[in-house]
Structures are given as C-alpha cells and as structure tokens.
Design a protein around this motif. Structure first.
Motif, mmCIF file in Angstrom:
data_model
loop_
_atom_site.group_PDB
_atom_site.id
_atom_site.type_symbol
_atom_site.label_atom_id
_atom_site.label_comp_id
_atom_site.label_asym_id
_atom_site.label_seq_id
_atom_site.Cartn_x
_atom_site.Cartn_y
_atom_site.Cartn_z
ATOM 1 N N ILE A 423 0.862 -1.184 0.000
ATOM 2 C CA ILE A 423 0.000 0.000 0.000
ATOM 3 C C ILE A 423 0.898 1.234 0.000
ATOM 4 O O ILE A 423 1.533 1.566 0.999
ATOM 5 N N SER A 424 0.962 1.891 -1.150
ATOM 6 C CA SER A 424 1.862 3.029 -1.325
ATOM 7 C C SER A 424 1.050 4.284 -1.623
ATOM 8 O O SER A 424 0.353 4.348 -2.650
ATOM 9 N N GLY A 425 1.117 5.245 -0.710
ATOM 10 C CA GLY A 425 0.355 6.478 -0.890
ATOM 11 C C GLY A 425 -1.130 6.235 -1.025
ATOM 12 O O GLY A 425 -1.828 6.943 -1.757
ATOM 13 N N ILE A 450 8.761 -7.242 -2.236
ATOM 14 C CA ILE A 450 8.141 -7.064 -0.926
ATOM 15 C C ILE A 450 7.931 -5.568 -0.666
ATOM 16 O O ILE A 450 8.484 -4.718 -1.370
ATOM 17 N N ALA A 451 7.135 -5.260 0.358
ATOM 18 C CA ALA A 451 6.940 -3.868 0.778
ATOM 19 C C ALA A 451 8.036 -3.470 1.750
ATOM 20 O O ALA A 451 8.406 -4.245 2.639
ATOM 21 N N VAL A 452 8.585 -2.274 1.572
ATOM 22 C CA VAL A 452 9.533 -1.719 2.542
ATOM 23 C C VAL A 452 9.053 -0.300 2.887
ATOM 24 O O VAL A 452 8.371 0.345 2.087
ATOM 25 N N GLU A 459 4.795 2.896 2.128
ATOM 26 C CA GLU A 459 5.471 1.688 1.646
ATOM 27 C C GLU A 459 5.772 1.848 0.168
ATOM 28 O O GLU A 459 5.039 2.545 -0.548
ATOM 29 N N THR A 460 6.847 1.207 -0.280
ATOM 30 C CA THR A 460 7.130 1.121 -1.710
ATOM 31 C C THR A 460 7.657 -0.280 -2.024
ATOM 32 O O THR A 460 8.109 -1.003 -1.131
#
Length: 530
Positions: A423-425, A450-452, A459-460
């Motif tokens: 989930i990014s922005g 993966i999400a970091v 997250e990106t």
C-alpha cells in the motif's frame, strides 16, 4: 445401497483394468498395478501387526518414491490417516508435527533420517520408525525386509466411511506452529473426479511426479492418475536434468510443478535444447506466473500451459485457466495473459471474490477483493484447532487470504496474499504484477517483491533479484526498467541482489524470509514477521 466414496476404490479400478500394465517406475525398478497392489496389501498387514487401528495417524517423510505412493493405499485400507511431512523442515518442526498429530508410526527415507535423529528421544507417541532404502542405519528397521516379511494376501479392509479423515496435511506456518488440515475420503475422491476431467487425464497419460507427493498429496495425483490406470514416474529429486531425462526416457505427457521449477526448465532448455517429441501438458500452481512464461512454454517448448489455483484447505484445486471455446478467437497475446490467471471455477467448486462487506467485486479487472470458496473439497477443519477452523470457514465459505480481481470474462486473477499487498500512498500494488515486469528483463532469472517503508509514501516495492549467469545489471538499471513498464507509483524503489531466493519444497518463494532478512539487515528485527 449407496457405495461410500473412499479412495481404495481407485487402486481397485487400476488393478481390475490395468493389473498387468507396467505402470510405476521408481529409479531402476518397475511395477505393474498388480505388483503395487501386492505391496499395498503387505503394508496393510504389517501396519495391523504393529497395532495400527482405524483413525491412527501414520507419518511419512519421503521424496517421490513407490514407497511413498503405496503408503496412501496401504494406510487407507486400515482406515488410518496419512500424515505426509514436508522434506524441507527442521528437526524441531518434525517434533511439533509428529507429537501434535499423535502419529504412532513413522516411515522415513534413509537420506532424511538425519532430520529425525536429533528429536527421536522426544517423540511422545511414535512407537516405531521404519526406514526406506536402509543401508547404513543398522539399528533401524529396514522397510524392504519388513515389507517382505508380511503376507501378501488381500487385506480385509476396515469399514470405511466417506466422511472419515484420510489425510492430515500440515501447512507451513509463518508465525506460530503449522496447522494440520483434515481432509476426508469424500474431499479427495470428489476433488479427483473434478480434476481428472479438467486436466483430461486418461490411461494414455504418463505422469512425472515432479511436485512432492506430500504437497496436498501431490495435488491428488496418487488418486486420479491411479484411478485412470496412467503410468507414474517417481522422481526423487526434481532437477532440470532429471526432468528432461525422464521426459525423453518415459515419454512423459503431463507434469505438475511450481512456477520456479518451470523457470528452471526454461533456463535449461535455452542452453541445451533437448528434443521432446510428444505432446506435454504442464500444470502450474502457486504464485501467478508472468504471462511471458506462458508464451515461452507454448511457443518455445511446444507444451500446453495450464494454470490452476487452490490451497491445502480445499483439497486443493478450485480454479483452472484453460481457454473456454467461445474465447478462442481472442488475440493470442490476450489468451496467453488469460492462461496466466487463476481462471474460473472447476466443476464442484464455487469461487467468489468479495470486498470487505462480503459483496462480489466488479468484473473490471481492477477492484481487489478476497478469494472465498465453498466446495466438496473444503476441509473438515484444522486438527485440534477449533478457533482457527472457525476463522477460516465462515458461513460455509473458506476464506483463502488471497487477494484477486475478476476480469470481464469472469477470470479470477490473484494479485497477492493479503499480507503481501503493498500500500503506497493509499494505492494498492500487486507484488505479483511488479514481479511479472521484472521477469521481462533479459538479465533477470528470478525476482520477488516485498513492501519496505518509505517516509513519504508509507510503503514502496523493493525487489530481491537473482541475475542470470554472465549478465550484468545494476540497481538503477532495474529501477529505470520498472519505471518504463509500470505506473511510477508501482515501480520498485530498490533492489537487493542475491544468489538464490528462499523456497518451500514445492518451489514456492517464501517472502516472509525476505521480509525478515530486510529488517534484520536494517537493524529492526521482526517488523514484517507474519
């Protein structure tokens, strides 16, 4: 009088119609279905002599061998429960599973005995350990001698009910302990009837056991290929060399495997170009493969690509991606994309994708929801874990934890596990979609995303990548490549290059290990444990 749907009937059918057929190939040994049945009867007599009764659990730790295959039918004749063990676990995992399942007897391959030796004294219910291929373990009971000492007359079976549990399969846990999935004779029997139809299984087929039989019984292959009198090739180790050798030697027509194993076959084919003359169907499940895989399999190898979807708790298969007759006029590129999806419900399964309110998502290929299913294959429940059973099965529907979209044609497309969605922005990103783009890069052998954490976007996507031999790629190369192919918010923001990716025994990439590794390397242990 209704005849109960119980699995020994499948071997009965093979014995009746294909008894003299040389059908089971294991190393340099060949068995007819008659000979397999004799071995099964000896096994059943031996189990009874060892005190095994209906409902007792019998554990197997073995690769794909005739000893593993005959175990299913030999155990079932007593009404006992087969507990197939993943061969890639640690001793402490086996300690938990064997004690939790209360297994009374353990059959183990000699090559794997070292995984049991450290915990042998801590086993609370196992009364006897019998070793396949015993050579050097002088204190252990050798299977060949033990089996030969049993009588081979037909075994008088226990009174079996189709709702009896026949298999107890432990799912690999990412947190806490694994859960034991209880599957019944009816679960496996009706799943076999549905799957053999959709995969067009017949007595002309030659199955190569690539997927481990402990993996949801190798997707039921010991059942529906036996029922149809097909030939079965037992493969102890699924290397590309061994798979292609078996394809040539045995005229193999069908194989089941994970996308990572298929990828290794494509890499091997590039370098060696073996000539396979027969028609081959390759059945793929696990994470969704990149559409580029489908194109290469069908164009380069000339094999038919069949994507399926399911999980241990549903026996396992629920959907299939073969192109329906009225859609065969679609452009080939669109058909290949469709074949890479999970597809549509198999006969006997009802599969839906629902939003958080329990409503079906739009068939627009965009709205994401959770896959739920109800079918004849849904498990009886988790062994000794009523709470987990109630959480998984709600109002008769099995909640899979897989997130998906549905396209205008009704095809389900898995976009991620619930825990793997990035989930990014505020935007949902499918790690599977990003991985599919990375596989289009000529220098990428394997990729996992993966999400970091990100200060601005929350997250990106971050990629773990294995590079092809003799290729040179930089982090900036791959970031730029992904930005060219994807909307910028979906593009990767970093890369970790590794020599290999962690995988399960069936070849599925274990992202939980990548998440833990990322956080450990960044000094924050445990952030993404799930």
């Amino acid at each position: 009088m209704n005849v109960p749907l119980v699995l020994p009937q499948f071997l009965d059918r093979a014995l009746s119609l294909y008894g003299k057929k040389k059908a089971i190939f294991c190393d340099d040994r060949v068995f007819t279905y008659e000979e397999l049945n004799d071995r099964v009867n000896r096994l059943s007599h031996g189990l009874k002599e060892a005190g095994i009764k209906k409902g007792d659990r019998i554990a197997y730790l073995a690769p794909n061998t005739v000893e593993m295959l005959e175990g299913f039918y030999g155990v079932f004749q007593l009404g006992a429960v087969m507990v197939p063990l993943n061969i890639r676990l640690k001793p402490e995992d086996y300690l938990f599973i064997l004690n939790h399942s209360e297994s009374k007897l353990l059959f183990v391959d000699e090559e794997l005995f070292q995984l049991i030796a450290p915990i042998q004294e801590q086993l609370t219910t196992v009364e006897q350990i019998i070793v396949h291929y015993k050579h050097d373990l002088t204190e252990a009971i050798g299977y060949d001698e033990w089996l030969a000492s049993q009588i081979e007359s037909p075994y008088s079976r226990e009174n079996l009910d189709e709702d009896d549990v026949c298999s107890l399969l432990y799912t690999s846990g990412t947190t806490g302990n694994p859960k034991g999935v209880m599957l019944t004779h009816r679960n496996n029997y009706l799943h076999a009837l549905s799957t053999m139809h959709h995969l067009r299984v017949s007595d002309d087929d030659v199955l190569l056991h690539v997927l481990p039989m402990f993996h949801v019984n190798g997707w039921g292959s010991p059942f529906y290929y036996t029922a149809n009198g097909a030939s079965q090739i037992c493969l102890r180790k699924a290397s590309p060399e061994a798979i292609f050798a078996a394809l040539e030697q045995h005229n193999v027509s069908i194989m089941h495997m994970a996308p990572t194993v298929l990828n290794s076959l494509l890499q091997y084919y590039e370098k060696n170009v073996p000539e396979i003359k027969q028609d081959v169907r390759v059945v793929i499940a696990g994470s969704a493969p990149p559409p580029a895989f489908v194109t290469r399999v069908e164009k380069e190898l000339g094999w038919e690509f069949i994507q399926v979807y399911g999980m241990t708790e549903s026996s396992p298969l629920s959907t299939i991606s073969t192109i329906r007759s009225h859609l065969k006029d679609l452009p080939l590129k669109e058909q290949y994309r469709m074949k890479a999806k999970a597809g549509y419900s198999m006969i006997g399964s009802e599969v839906r994708v629902i939003n958080e309110y329990g409503e079906a998502v739009k068939h627009d290929g965009k709205e994401i929801g959770e896959v739920v299913t109800r079918s004849h294959g849904v498990m009886k429940g988790y062994w000794k874990n009523e709470q987990a059973t109630m959480e998984a099965i709600q109002n008769g529907w099995l909640h899979t934890g897989d997130m998906a979209t549905v396209d205008p044609y009704g095809n389900i497309d898995i976009v991620d596990r619930k825990k793997d969605v990035i989930i990014s922005g505020g935007e949902n990103i499918s790690s599977i979609e990003v991985e599919g783009v990375l596989y289009e890069h000529p220098g990428v052998l394997e990729a996992a995303v993966i999400a970091v954490p990100h200060e601005k976007w929350g997250e990106t996507p971050h990629a773990y990548v294995v590079i092809k031999q003799n290729s040179q790629i930089s982090e900036s190369d791959l970031v730029s490549f992904s930005r060219e192919k994807l909307a910028h918010f979906k593009a990767i923001t970093g890369v970790t290059f590794v020599s290999e990716l962690p995988k399960t025994a069936s070849g599925k990439i274990q992202k939980v290990h990548l998440r833990n590794e990322y956080w450990e390397s960044h000094g924050k242990s445990g952030r993404f444990v799930n």
